[in-house]
Design a protein around this motif. Sequence first.
Motif, PDB file in Angstrom:
ATOM      1  N   SER A   6       9.809  -4.273   9.637  1.00 29.93           N
ATOM      2  CA  SER A   6       9.635  -5.215   9.172  1.00 29.93           C
ATOM      3  C   SER A   6       8.474  -6.479  10.641  1.00 29.93           C
ATOM      4  O   SER A   6       8.242  -6.648   9.878  1.00 29.93           O
ATOM      5  CB  SER A   6      11.345  -6.182  11.010  1.00 29.93           C
ATOM      6  N   LEU A   7       7.294  -5.524  10.470  1.00 30.01           N
ATOM      7  CA  LEU A   7       6.307  -5.850  10.876  1.00 30.01           C
ATOM      8  C   LEU A   7       4.688  -5.158   9.872  1.00 30.01           C
ATOM      9  O   LEU A   7       3.916  -5.291   9.417  1.00 30.01           O
ATOM     10  CB  LEU A   7       6.324  -5.334  12.129  1.00 30.01           C
ATOM     11  N   HIS A   8       5.739  -4.167   8.794  1.00 26.52           N
ATOM     12  CA  HIS A   8       4.924  -2.993   8.351  1.00 26.52           C
ATOM     13  C   HIS A   8       5.112  -2.499   6.734  1.00 26.52           C
ATOM     14  O   HIS A   8       6.475  -2.221   6.631  1.00 26.52           O
ATOM     15  CB  HIS A   8       3.814  -2.341   8.890  1.00 26.52           C
ATOM     16  N   HIS A   9       4.752  -3.166   5.433  1.00 24.86           N
ATOM     17  CA  HIS A   9       5.419  -2.289   4.531  1.00 24.86           C
ATOM     18  C   HIS A   9       4.653  -0.863   4.528  1.00 24.86           C
ATOM     19  O   HIS A   9       3.351  -0.839   4.235  1.00 24.86           O
ATOM     20  CB  HIS A   9       5.218  -3.322   3.129  1.00 24.86           C
ATOM     21  N   GLY A  10       5.347   0.338   4.802  1.00 23.40           N
ATOM     22  CA  GLY A  10       4.738   1.497   3.812  1.00 23.40           C
ATOM     23  C   GLY A  10       4.680   1.517   2.624  1.00 23.40           C
ATOM     24  O   GLY A  10       4.056   2.936   2.528  1.00 23.40           O
ATOM     25  N   SER A  11       5.570   1.091   1.850  1.00 24.43           N
ATOM     26  CA  SER A  11       5.041   1.635   0.457  1.00 24.43           C
ATOM     27  C   SER A  11       5.260   0.174  -0.167  1.00 24.43           C
ATOM     28  O   SER A  11       5.551  -0.885   0.200  1.00 24.43           O
ATOM     29  CB  SER A  11       5.693   2.704   0.198  1.00 24.43           C
ATOM     30  N   HIS A  12       4.384   0.329  -1.192  1.00 24.77           N
ATOM     31  CA  HIS A  12       3.900  -0.869  -2.377  1.00 24.77           C
ATOM     32  C   HIS A  12       3.949  -0.142  -3.746  1.00 24.77           C
ATOM     33  O   HIS A  12       3.320  -0.447  -5.306  1.00 24.77           O
ATOM     34  CB  HIS A  12       2.892  -1.083  -2.314  1.00 24.77           C
ATOM     35  N   THR A  13       4.480   0.985  -3.850  1.00 17.95           N
ATOM     36  CA  THR A  13       4.421   1.750  -4.874  1.00 17.95           C
ATOM     37  C   THR A  13       5.285   0.996  -5.938  1.00 17.95           C
ATOM     38  O   THR A  13       5.907   1.179  -7.226  1.00 17.95           O
ATOM     39  CB  THR A  13       4.885   2.908  -5.061  1.00 17.95           C
ATOM     40  N   HIS A  14       6.549   0.336  -5.760  1.00 18.22           N
ATOM     41  CA  HIS A  14       7.178  -0.246  -6.616  1.00 18.22           C
ATOM     42  C   HIS A  14       6.545  -1.138  -7.444  1.00 18.22           C
ATOM     43  O   HIS A  14       6.813  -1.473  -8.126  1.00 18.22           O
ATOM     44  CB  HIS A  14       8.125  -1.475  -5.604  1.00 18.22           C
ATOM     45  N   LEU A  15       5.435  -1.658  -6.886  1.00 15.57           N
ATOM     46  CA  LEU A  15       4.453  -2.686  -7.746  1.00 15.57           C
ATOM     47  C   LEU A  15       3.536  -1.718  -9.033  1.00 15.57           C
ATOM     48  O   LEU A  15       2.611  -2.227  -9.964  1.00 15.57           O
ATOM     49  CB  LEU A  15       3.098  -3.211  -7.177  1.00 15.57           C
ATOM     50  N   LEU A  16       3.761  -0.794  -8.945  1.00 15.07           N
ATOM     51  CA  LEU A  16       2.985   0.347 -10.401  1.00 15.07           C
ATOM     52  C   LEU A  16       3.988   1.011 -10.613  1.00 15.07           C
ATOM     53  O   LEU A  16       5.180   1.743 -10.331  1.00 15.07           O
ATOM     54  CB  LEU A  16       2.538   2.232  -9.334  1.00 15.07           C
ATOM     55  N   ASP A  17       4.196   1.430 -12.013  1.00 11.97           N
ATOM     56  CA  ASP A  17       4.754   1.664 -13.277  1.00 11.97           C
ATOM     57  C   ASP A  17       4.405   3.638 -12.975  1.00 11.97           C
ATOM     58  O   ASP A  17       3.187   3.674 -13.177  1.00 11.97           O
ATOM     59  CB  ASP A  17       3.917   1.239 -14.706  1.00 11.97           C
ATOM     60  N   ARG A  18       5.237   4.501 -13.246  1.00 13.60           N
ATOM     61  CA  ARG A  18       5.346   5.504 -12.809  1.00 13.60           C
ATOM     62  C   ARG A  18       4.870   6.268 -14.166  1.00 13.60           C
ATOM     63  O   ARG A  18       6.277   6.450 -14.993  1.00 13.60           O
ATOM     64  CB  ARG A  18       6.138   6.102 -12.065  1.00 13.60           C
ATOM     65  N   VAL A  19       4.228   6.750 -14.694  1.00 10.31           N
ATOM     66  CA  VAL A  19       4.008   7.642 -16.279  1.00 10.31           C
ATOM     67  C   VAL A  19       4.173   9.101 -16.259  1.00 10.31           C
ATOM     68  O   VAL A  19       2.984   9.554 -15.625  1.00 10.31           O
ATOM     69  CB  VAL A  19       3.178   6.756 -16.406  1.00 10.31           C
ATOM     70  N   ASP A  20       4.413   9.646 -16.798  1.00 18.54           N
ATOM     71  CA  ASP A  20       4.498  10.891 -17.116  1.00 18.54           C
ATOM     72  C   ASP A  20       3.757  11.089 -18.037  1.00 18.54           C
ATOM     73  O   ASP A  20       4.164  10.642 -18.982  1.00 18.54           O
ATOM     74  CB  ASP A  20       6.168  12.039 -17.037  1.00 18.54           C
ATOM     75  N   ARG A 284       0.376  -7.484  12.383  1.00 12.28           N
ATOM     76  CA  ARG A 284      -0.756  -5.700  12.584  1.00 12.28           C
ATOM     77  C   ARG A 284      -0.735  -5.561  14.273  1.00 12.28           C
ATOM     78  O   ARG A 284      -0.503  -4.468  14.630  1.00 12.28           O
ATOM     79  CB  ARG A 284      -2.096  -6.607  12.154  1.00 12.28           C
ATOM     80  N   ARG A 285      -1.291  -6.925  14.546  1.00  9.04           N
ATOM     81  CA  ARG A 285      -0.830  -6.700  16.243  1.00  9.04           C
ATOM     82  C   ARG A 285      -0.137  -5.839  16.751  1.00  9.04           C
ATOM     83  O   ARG A 285       0.142  -4.650  17.787  1.00  9.04           O
ATOM     84  CB  ARG A 285      -2.111  -7.660  16.730  1.00  9.04           C
ATOM     85  N   ALA A 286       1.412  -6.427  16.592  1.00  6.14           N
ATOM     86  CA  ALA A 286       2.599  -6.137  17.131  1.00  6.14           C
ATOM     87  C   ALA A 286       2.626  -4.721  16.531  1.00  6.14           C
ATOM     88  O   ALA A 286       3.622  -3.369  17.659  1.00  6.14           O
ATOM     89  CB  ALA A 286       3.431  -6.541  16.277  1.00  6.14           C
ATOM     90  N   PHE A 287       2.411  -4.343  15.366  1.00  2.00           N
ATOM     91  CA  PHE A 287       2.561  -3.268  14.650  1.00  2.00           C
ATOM     92  C   PHE A 287       2.032  -1.918  15.743  1.00  2.00           C
ATOM     93  O   PHE A 287       2.571  -0.772  15.617  1.00  2.00           O
ATOM     94  CB  PHE A 287       2.279  -3.051  13.466  1.00  2.00           C
ATOM     95  N   ILE A 288       0.314  -2.526  15.622  1.00  2.00           N
ATOM     96  CA  ILE A 288      -0.212  -1.237  16.185  1.00  2.00           C
ATOM     97  C   ILE A 288       0.169  -1.479  17.352  1.00  2.00           C
ATOM     98  O   ILE A 288       0.071   0.592  18.030  1.00  2.00           O
ATOM     99  CB  ILE A 288      -2.054  -1.783  16.194  1.00  2.00           C
ATOM    100  N   ASP A 289       0.826  -1.828  18.719  1.00  2.00           N
ATOM    101  CA  ASP A 289       1.380  -1.727  19.741  1.00  2.00           C
ATOM    102  C   ASP A 289       2.323  -0.916  19.686  1.00  2.00           C
ATOM    103  O   ASP A 289       2.703   0.204  20.565  1.00  2.00           O
ATOM    104  CB  ASP A 289       1.779  -3.191  20.389  1.00  2.00           C
ATOM    105  N   LEU A 290       2.797  -1.335  19.085  1.00  2.00           N
ATOM    106  CA  LEU A 290       4.339  -0.418  18.717  1.00  2.00           C
ATOM    107  C   LEU A 290       4.257   1.094  18.285  1.00  2.00           C
ATOM    108  O   LEU A 290       4.381   2.142  18.949  1.00  2.00           O
ATOM    109  CB  LEU A 290       5.781  -0.457  17.487  1.00  2.00           C
TER     110      LEU A 290
END
Length: 375
Positions: A6-20, A284-290
């Motif tokens: 809830s404090l940090h998004h571990g992925s932003h890959t949904h913003l990318l198209d994956r092309v083979d 950000r600070r709460a995330f680092i603390d955790l």
Amino acid sequence: MSTMESLHHGSHTHLLDRVDVSAREVTARLDAIIVPTAWPADALRHVMEVGTTIGAPVVALCSRASAPEQAVKLADHLESATLAVGVDDTLAGLLPSFETDKLLRAHGFGSTSDLSLKRNLGLVLARDFGWQRVLFLDDDILIDDPAQLHRAAGLADHYRAVGLANSGYFDNSVVCHAYREVGGRQDTFIGGGAMIVDALRTKSFYPNIYNEDWLFLLGDGVPFRAARAGEMRQRTYDPFANPARAAGEELGDTLAEGLFWLLDAGERIDTAGSGHWGDALYRRRAFIDLVIAELGETPAHRKMRRSLETARGRSADITHRLCQDFMEAWQRDLEAWRDYLTLLSPGDFVRRLDTPERVMASKAYKINVSSLAYH
């Protein structure tokens, strides 16, 4: 991990198209490979071999332990078409003066890295030579299948950038590395270390701050289309070897994650005001603390803790006003960069660089300044 998520998004890959691109036909060739380097010449061996394999010239932007004459000596040995450019602080005077640089220095966040300078020089050189599709490639990246680069290059006609997928060591900030180490779901994004861009179309630049490549992607406006295609391998390194690394990344990581937080929610980045940055700093600070709280007492975890505590301490120096001021200065820098590109005439920049001490070409590489052609 739900609180951390809830404090940090571990992925932003949904913003990318994956092309083979494995079966994709070659619709456009890669024009050049641009490599910022600060290591002895042998660090360029792999990229020179890649360039020779696919018939693309290599531009080595050399500084510190990397000497142009040594790069050309290696290129001649490998019969690589290589142009080596000696980069020092004087070359920054050929580019616009950026307000973001002045702001960061004034607040004690100035960087000694010349990576952004080199990438901006690479953009201008590519425009001078009429190179449309260029691959920015760091010297610690390995390409196992060079042929994929031409197949991926054509995607740059449709996407703002095409980043190669990383199948090697994870390439994240120190804080994100630690998050993964304690069990967090942390992905990787595309980055300037292995990214194909249309140098003739883009009007964006690389600010001198960590995550400069994410800001480059946003510099031509949002929403943006970017793709992940092809594959590369990042060489391993120890992100926790020196806590200063975490300190140097903290402001850039805060800004980039704060902007992509908005993109993840389908919002515009120009809505980021003081309130947004206040919330971003709190998260950000709460995330680092955790993350710190999840660490044990093993030697590896103690080393991580030193880096995370350094990042947390550096975060205390960042204010919501500084974040907002950076955003406003960045927008003014983008306008200045666009004006600068508009005034450039083909060949002007290369002619200003073309001295025997500054620019050296291998025997396999011939540069014709008047026609701006690669032979």
